[in-house]
Design a protein around this motif. Structure first.
Motif, PDB file in Angstrom:
ATOM      1  N   ASN A 245       0.806  -1.224   0.000  1.00  0.00           N
ATOM      2  CA  ASN A 245       0.000   0.000   0.000  1.00  0.00           C
ATOM      3  C   ASN A 245       0.838   1.272   0.000  1.00  0.00           C
ATOM      4  N   LEU A 246       2.109   1.150  -0.297  1.00  0.00           N
ATOM      5  CA  LEU A 246       3.029   2.282  -0.222  1.00  0.00           C
ATOM      6  C   LEU A 246       2.538   3.485  -1.022  1.00  0.00           C
TER       7      LEU A 246
ATOM      8  N   LYS B 151       8.720  12.735  -1.787  1.00  0.00           N
ATOM      9  CA  LYS B 151       9.367  12.607  -0.481  1.00  0.00           C
ATOM     10  C   LYS B 151      10.043  11.250  -0.343  1.00  0.00           C
ATOM     11  N   LEU B 152       9.408  10.213  -0.876  1.00  0.00           N
ATOM     12  CA  LEU B 152      10.008   8.889  -0.830  1.00  0.00           C
ATOM     13  C   LEU B 152      11.296   8.860  -1.646  1.00  0.00           C
ATOM     14  N   ALA B 153      11.260   9.447  -2.844  1.00  0.00           N
ATOM     15  CA  ALA B 153      12.460   9.515  -3.689  1.00  0.00           C
ATOM     16  C   ALA B 153      13.569  10.278  -2.976  1.00  0.00           C
ATOM     17  N   ALA B 154      13.219  11.355  -2.288  1.00  0.00           N
ATOM     18  CA  ALA B 154      14.212  12.137  -1.555  1.00  0.00           C
ATOM     19  C   ALA B 154      14.843  11.305  -0.434  1.00  0.00           C
ATOM     20  N   CYS B 155      14.038  10.501   0.256  1.00  0.00           N
ATOM     21  CA  CYS B 155      14.569   9.626   1.313  1.00  0.00           C
ATOM     22  C   CYS B 155      15.570   8.630   0.748  1.00  0.00           C
ATOM     23  N   PHE B 156      15.233   8.025  -0.399  1.00  0.00           N
ATOM     24  CA  PHE B 156      16.152   7.075  -1.022  1.00  0.00           C
ATOM     25  C   PHE B 156      17.416   7.784  -1.502  1.00  0.00           C
ATOM     26  N   ASP B 157      17.258   8.964  -2.089  1.00  0.00           N
ATOM     27  CA  ASP B 157      18.422   9.721  -2.561  1.00  0.00           C
ATOM     28  C   ASP B 157      19.357  10.077  -1.403  1.00  0.00           C
ATOM     29  N   GLU B 158      18.787  10.494  -0.267  1.00  0.00           N
ATOM     30  CA  GLU B 158      19.590  10.831   0.913  1.00  0.00           C
ATOM     31  C   GLU B 158      20.316   9.594   1.436  1.00  0.00           C
ATOM     32  N   PHE B 159      19.622   8.470   1.475  1.00  0.00           N
ATOM     33  CA  PHE B 159      20.235   7.232   1.951  1.00  0.00           C
ATOM     34  C   PHE B 159      21.404   6.835   1.054  1.00  0.00           C
ATOM     35  N   ILE B 160      21.183   6.874  -0.261  1.00  0.00           N
ATOM     36  CA  ILE B 160      22.227   6.484  -1.215  1.00  0.00           C
ATOM     37  C   ILE B 160      23.407   7.451  -1.143  1.00  0.00           C
ATOM     38  N   ALA B 161      23.141   8.734  -0.943  1.00  0.00           N
ATOM     39  CA  ALA B 161      24.220   9.714  -0.823  1.00  0.00           C
ATOM     40  C   ALA B 161      25.078   9.426   0.410  1.00  0.00           C
TER      41      ALA B 161
END
Length: 73
Positions: free
Chosen positions: A44-45, A53-63
Motif C-alpha cells: 500500500n506504499l 518525499k520517498l524519492a528524496a529519502c532514497f536519494d539521501e540514503f544512497i548519498a
C-alpha cells in the motif's frame, strides 16, 4: 472466523534499531506479525507515501551509504 493470508515469499532482512523500533510500535498497535506489517506497508506504499518525499529519502540514503553494486544485494 478470520482467514489467513498466505505469505509464500520469505527473505531475511536486517533492520536498524530505529526501523525495528517502528516495526515493534506498529505491532503493539495493530497486533500483526512483522511479515504482515511489512506486507501491508509495501503493498500500500503508493496510498500513503508521497512519491517525491520517498524519492528524496532514497536519494539521501544512497548519498550517505551508497548503493550496492548490481548482484551484491
Amino acid at each position: 472466523m478470520s482467514k489467513r493470508l498466505p505469505l509464500p515469499k520469505r527473505f531475511s532482512a536486517s533492520l536498524t534499531e530505529p526501523a525495528y523500533d517502528r516495526l515493534r510500535g506498529l505491532n503493539e498497535r495493530y497486533h500483526l506479525s512483522n511479515n504482515y506489517l511489512l506486507t501491508v506497508l509495501l503493498e500500500n506504499l503508493d496510498r500513503f507515501a508521497d512519491e517525491d518525499k520517498l524519492a528524496a529519502c532514497f536519494d539521501e540514503f544512497i548519498a550517505e551509504y551508497g548503493a550496492p553494486q548490481k548482484g551484491m544485494t
